[in-house]
Design a protein around this motif. Structure first.
Motif, mmCIF file in Angstrom:
data_model
loop_
_atom_site.group_PDB
_atom_site.id
_atom_site.type_symbol
_atom_site.label_atom_id
_atom_site.label_comp_id
_atom_site.label_asym_id
_atom_site.label_seq_id
_atom_site.Cartn_x
_atom_site.Cartn_y
_atom_site.Cartn_z
ATOM 1 N N ALA A 216 6.309 -10.432 -3.051
ATOM 2 C CA ALA A 216 6.256 -9.005 -2.710
ATOM 3 C C ALA A 216 7.405 -8.706 -1.763
ATOM 4 N N GLN B 68 8.431 -5.915 0.767
ATOM 5 C CA GLN B 68 7.755 -4.789 1.398
ATOM 6 C C GLN B 68 8.685 -3.626 1.662
ATOM 7 N N GLY B 69 8.156 -2.423 1.320
ATOM 8 C CA GLY B 69 8.930 -1.210 1.512
ATOM 9 C C GLY B 69 8.805 -0.688 2.919
ATOM 10 N N LEU C 34 12.175 0.554 0.846
ATOM 11 C CA LEU C 34 13.252 -0.290 0.336
ATOM 12 C C LEU C 34 14.531 0.505 0.099
ATOM 13 N N SER D 38 6.576 -1.742 -9.389
ATOM 14 C CA SER D 38 6.314 -1.037 -8.124
ATOM 15 C C SER D 38 4.823 -1.044 -7.824
ATOM 16 N N ARG E 32 4.948 1.496 -2.120
ATOM 17 C CA ARG E 32 6.345 1.441 -1.658
ATOM 18 C C ARG E 32 6.952 0.064 -1.857
ATOM 19 N N ASP E 33 6.116 -0.923 -2.255
ATOM 20 C CA ASP E 33 6.586 -2.304 -2.400
ATOM 21 C C ASP E 33 7.051 -2.577 -3.832
ATOM 22 N N HIS F 119 6.988 -5.818 -6.571
ATOM 23 C CA HIS F 119 6.489 -7.165 -6.830
ATOM 24 C C HIS F 119 7.377 -7.808 -7.891
#
Ligand SMILES: Nc1ncnc2c1ncn2[C@@H]1O[C@H](COP(=O)(O)OP(=O)(O)OP(=O)(O)O)[C@@H](O)[C@H]1O
Ligand SMILES: [Mg+2]
Length: 309
Positions: A230, A232-233, A235, A254, A257-258, A260
């Motif tokens: 993952a 993390q956002g 981004l 998506s 906000r992350d 993967h």
């Protein structure tokens, strides 16, 4: 004809064409006594068509199935008393009360009145027996439709998207109920998190079953084939394209906000970090994560349409 120890549901090469279009494509699986099998797949995967064939409502083009010892092609009319079926757009009479709906469907199936009363009690619907169905919250309607499907004491249960539109709490209650019945059950769903409650999950796409196992085993086999990270956002712009261009990166999806990232086993956390650094992306938060059924599913059916989440 099935051997004596045959499972309550046995599906063998079951196939349905509509014209030249193959909606269900040679699927085979068993459902064991007391087992809940979730049929998980996107719109048009062939879930409803499968259930309709298993209920004797639609004739298979090829292959067959045995449900509670009955061969669906040759004895569809005998199936009716053995199965409970909650159709995708189940229809209750909105302008009748809960009790009137039970009476209507109960009398249709020749269910004795005392059994109808028992069902009302077991379903926990006594307090709303005189409410118009139109005024019931959707969770209760679903429970009523389930118990109508159960009134004649079926041996096998087929539920087609029974919790569509329900909130998470109503869905959890619905699952508690079907779990307590201890019947061999096939339940179709779009909800990945819901499928986690099933004993086994069949992933269906374009008429085919692409994987079938326990939720745990599906996730384990994901991790034995791939790594999952993952990022993390929030981004920076363009990061998705950069990730997609890194050798060994197989998929980027998506999650809020992350992002993967699914990679080949050979791609380590450090290697991925290095690659991003070399492209000018520093101080990003990247970590390995455990897959959910959602990851498993998207790994099989990528590319992922954004609107699917
Ligand atoms: N009677 C029919 N005539 C022609 N095509 C059909 C018919 N019934 C279903 N199909 C097609 O077969 C495919 C599978 O449909 P099905 O309803 O089984 O999918 P599903 O997995 O239940 O989808 P959903 O999640 O939307 O309920 C779809 O492409 C659908 O358009
Ligand atoms: Mg359907």
């Amino acid at each position: 004809m099935t051997p004596r120890a045959a499972p309550p549901i046995r599906v063998h090469e079951l196939t349905r064409y509509f014209g030249s279009f193959c909606a269900v494509d040679h699927i085979s699986f068993d459902v064991r006594p007391g087992e809940i099998l979730a049929l998980l797949g996107p719109n048009g995967a062939g879930k409803t068509t499968t259930l309709k064939m298993l209920c004797g409502l639609l004739r298979p083009s090829e292959g067959s199935a045995w449900v509670a010892g009955i061969e669906i092609r040759t004895q569809p009319q005998e199936l009716k008393h053995k199965i409970g079926y909650m159709s995708q757009l189940f229809s209750l009479y909105e302008d009748l009360t809960v009790l009137e709906n039970l009476r209507f469907f109960g009398d249709l199936y020749r269910v004795p009145r005392n059994r109808q009363e028992q069902v009302l009690e077991r379903a926990g619907l006594q307090p709303v027996r005189n409410e118009l169905v139109r005024n019931l919250p959707s969770g209760l309607r679903q429970i009523l439709a389930l118990w109508i499907a159960l009134m004649h004491d079926p041996e096998v249960l087929f539920l087609d998207e029974p919790t569509a539109g329900a909130d998470p709490q109503q869905r959890a209650e619905f699952w508690n109920t079907i779990r307590s019945l201890n019947l061999p059950t096939i339940v179709t769903t779009h909800y990945m998190t819901e499928a986690e409650n099933a004993d086994r999950v069949a992933l269906m796409n374009r008429g085919r079953i692409i994987a079938l196992d326990t939720p745990e085993s599906l996730k384990q086999s994901y991790l034995s084939s791939w790594n999952l990270f993952a990022l993390q956002g929030p981004l920076p712009q363009g990061i998705r394209e950069v990730l997609q261009g890194i050798p060994g990166v197989l998929g980027v999806i998506s999650f809020g906000r992350d992002l993967h990232v699914r990679t080949e086993k050979s791609v380590t956390l450090e290697a991925l970090q290095q690659r991003l650094l070399s492209r000018g992306f520093s101080s990003l938060h990247l970590k390995p994560i455990e897959p959910t059924l959602e990851h498993v599913f998207f790994a099989w059916v990528e590319p992922v349409p954004e609107e699917a989440r």
